[in-house]
Design an enzyme around this catalytic site. Structure first.
Site, PDB file in Angstrom:
ATOM      1  N   TYR A 146     -35.538  32.322 123.913  1.00  0.00           N
ATOM      2  CA  TYR A 146     -35.198  31.334 122.885  1.00  0.00           C
ATOM      3  C   TYR A 146     -34.957  31.985 121.530  1.00  0.00           C
ATOM      4  CZ  TYR A 146     -36.670  27.635 126.121  1.00  0.00           C
ATOM      5  OH  TYR A 146     -36.789  26.788 127.199  1.00  0.00           O
ATOM      6  N   LYS A 196     -41.693  36.406 136.593  1.00  0.00           N
ATOM      7  CA  LYS A 196     -40.651  36.565 137.614  1.00  0.00           C
ATOM      8  C   LYS A 196     -40.463  38.066 137.789  1.00  0.00           C
ATOM      9  CE  LYS A 196     -37.366  34.773 140.263  1.00  0.00           C
ATOM     10  NZ  LYS A 196     -37.688  34.040 141.509  1.00  0.00           N
ATOM     11  N   ASP A 228     -41.283  30.480 140.449  1.00  0.00           N
ATOM     12  CA  ASP A 228     -40.782  29.498 141.423  1.00  0.00           C
ATOM     13  C   ASP A 228     -41.940  28.975 142.276  1.00  0.00           C
ATOM     14  OD1 ASP A 228     -40.741  32.168 142.065  1.00  0.00           O
ATOM     15  OD2 ASP A 228     -39.023  32.064 143.404  1.00  0.00           O
ATOM     16  N   ASP A 252     -42.047  26.349 128.824  1.00  0.00           N
ATOM     17  CA  ASP A 252     -41.376  25.112 128.411  1.00  0.00           C
ATOM     18  C   ASP A 252     -41.175  24.216 129.637  1.00  0.00           C
ATOM     19  OD1 ASP A 252     -39.955  23.248 127.005  1.00  0.00           O
ATOM     20  OD2 ASP A 252     -38.183  24.491 126.685  1.00  0.00           O
ATOM     21  N   ASP A 256     -43.675  20.814 131.043  1.00  0.00           N
ATOM     22  CA  ASP A 256     -43.132  19.462 131.227  1.00  0.00           C
ATOM     23  C   ASP A 256     -43.378  18.978 132.651  1.00  0.00           C
ATOM     24  OD1 ASP A 256     -42.335  19.176 128.652  1.00  0.00           O
ATOM     25  OD2 ASP A 256     -40.255  18.693 129.112  1.00  0.00           O
TER      26      ASP A 256
END
Ligand code: NAD
Length: 363
Positions: A146, A196, A228, A252, A256
């Site tokens: 980001y 990851k 994942d 992020d 959620d």
């Protein structure tokens, strides 16, 4: 000679950024809760779309300075269709949030997820899957993709993801400390570090650094999980997690996803910490423009953010517990804003005002 040092009578200074959409409604309700618990000096300032309209920028330097001088910052939410634009040069409300995090040095975002007993049936997951869930997502907030360099030609685009070992070290320590605190005197907390590492170089560095500092926390268990897999485990077996620590973009998305375990975004608080200055306390949800102004916004995530403000911002854990208990009492009483309705017997529909009054009565 002084026999006793007079107690400080100054009230804590709370910088209030209501923002856009339902932001002003839920923040006004939260101020009533704060006023019931203590005495505060408030300063209201603009952020997000409201600030773009007034000042041409989503976060002015003056507002950032005022935030730095406060004891805690309480934020509603920012954004809305009015400011949506595909023009990369147009100011966007969310830049206000990123600017606040960067400007206040808030590198750690804490989001607890603990479905309350009265709302277990509002979760999209079956009761037997969700029961016992009590987890904390610790998300790195000021690094990664980001904030990396962005490039764009007519037909290609790239976003750089960069992490330093120092950035990983400090967020991992927040997670280990949180696991220790949550476990209490008995010890036995657990940190799941999500990355990851089978694909990304930043993740391999992440894993190396987190494993390295685990030695300083030998009372806390550490495991590593690919993002994942973590996304799957969060819905298939959420109660297996204690503290999850992860980088900015994974955090992020996963936070959620974890949010939905509670049945409504309207229930989830967050705290952003890390800098020398004040922390930022805000609900996880956005500005909900679809219901703004209709009086039905669920204020509970904001009240629980105020509880986090007491816990982490003002070091008043007893007041934090009081607010959490009052929220539970209002729900146990059957009150539900529309986002929390499950159709179960005993539910009573409430708007923002009724829910706020019930929580204040329980305080
Ligand atoms: P949202 O969280 O605003 O809304 C998603 C859905 O949840 C909507 O149906 C909304 O009505 C409902 N909802 C959210 N909070 C609620 C509450 N307290 N009570 C009852 N219902 C609630 O997400 P979105 O629709 O994707 O985004 C709307 C705007 O908010 C966008 O401009 C987005 O960029 C912005 N946003 C801001 C933040 C923030 O300020 N931290 C976070 C996410 C999105």
């Amino acid at each position: 000679m002084l026999d006793s040092v007079p107690e400080s009578t100054t009230s804590p200074r709370i910088l209030v950024l209501a923002g856009d959409g339902i932001g002003p409604e839920i923040v006004a309700a939260a101020r009533r809760v704060l006023d019931t618990v203590g005495s505060f000096d408030y300063e209201e300032r603009l952020v997000g779309g409201a600030s773009i309209d007034e000042l041409g920028t989503p976060l002015s330097d003056e507002v950032l300075e005022d935030c730095r001088a406060a004891d805690a910052v309480l934020l509603g939410a920012v954004g809305g269709p009015k400011w949506d634009s595909t023009d990369p040069d147009a100011p966007r409300p969310e830049q206000g949030l990123l600017g606040l995090r960067k400007g206040l040095g808030l590198y750690a975002n804490l989001r607890p997820v603990k479905p309350l007993a009265a709302l277990i049936d509002a979760s999209p997951l079956r009761r037997d899957r969700i029961e016992g869930t009590d987890l904390l997502v610790v998300r790195e907030l000021t690094g990664g993709i980001y904030f990396g360099r962005k490039e764009r030609t007519a037909t290609t685009a790239s976003d750089e993801c960069l992490y330093s070992s120092e950035e990983i070290d400090r967020i991992a320590r927040i997670a280990f400390e949180a696991a220790r605190r949550r476990a209490g005197d008995g010890g036995g907390g657990r940190v799941t570090s999500v990355d990851k590492a089978n694909v990304l170089e930043t993740s391999r560095l992440w894993r190396e650094v987190v494993s390295g500092i685990a030695a300083d926390y030998d009372d806390v268990e550490l495991d590593h999980m690919l993002v994942d897999n973590a996304a799957m485990q969060l819905v298939s077996d959420p109660s297996r997690f204690d503290v999850i620590v992860t980088e900015n973009m994974f955090g992020d998305i996963l936070s959620d996803e974890a949010a939905m375990l509670t049945g409504s975004l309207g229930m989830l608080p967050s705290a952003s910490l890390g800098g020398e200055g004040p922390g930022l306390f805000e609900p996880v949800h956005g500005s909900a423009p679809d219901i703004a102004g209709t009086g039905v916004a669920n204020p509970l995530a904001t009240f629980l953010s105020v509880a986090m403000l007491f816990q982490h911002g003002l070091d008043r854990p007893e007041d934090a517990r009081r607010i959490e208990s009052a929220v539970e009492a209002a729900l146990d009483d059957g009150l539900r804003t529309p986002d929390l309705r499950s159709g179960a017997e005993g539910e009573r529909e409430a708007g923002t005002a009724e829910m706020t009054a019930a929580v204040i009565a329980a305080l």
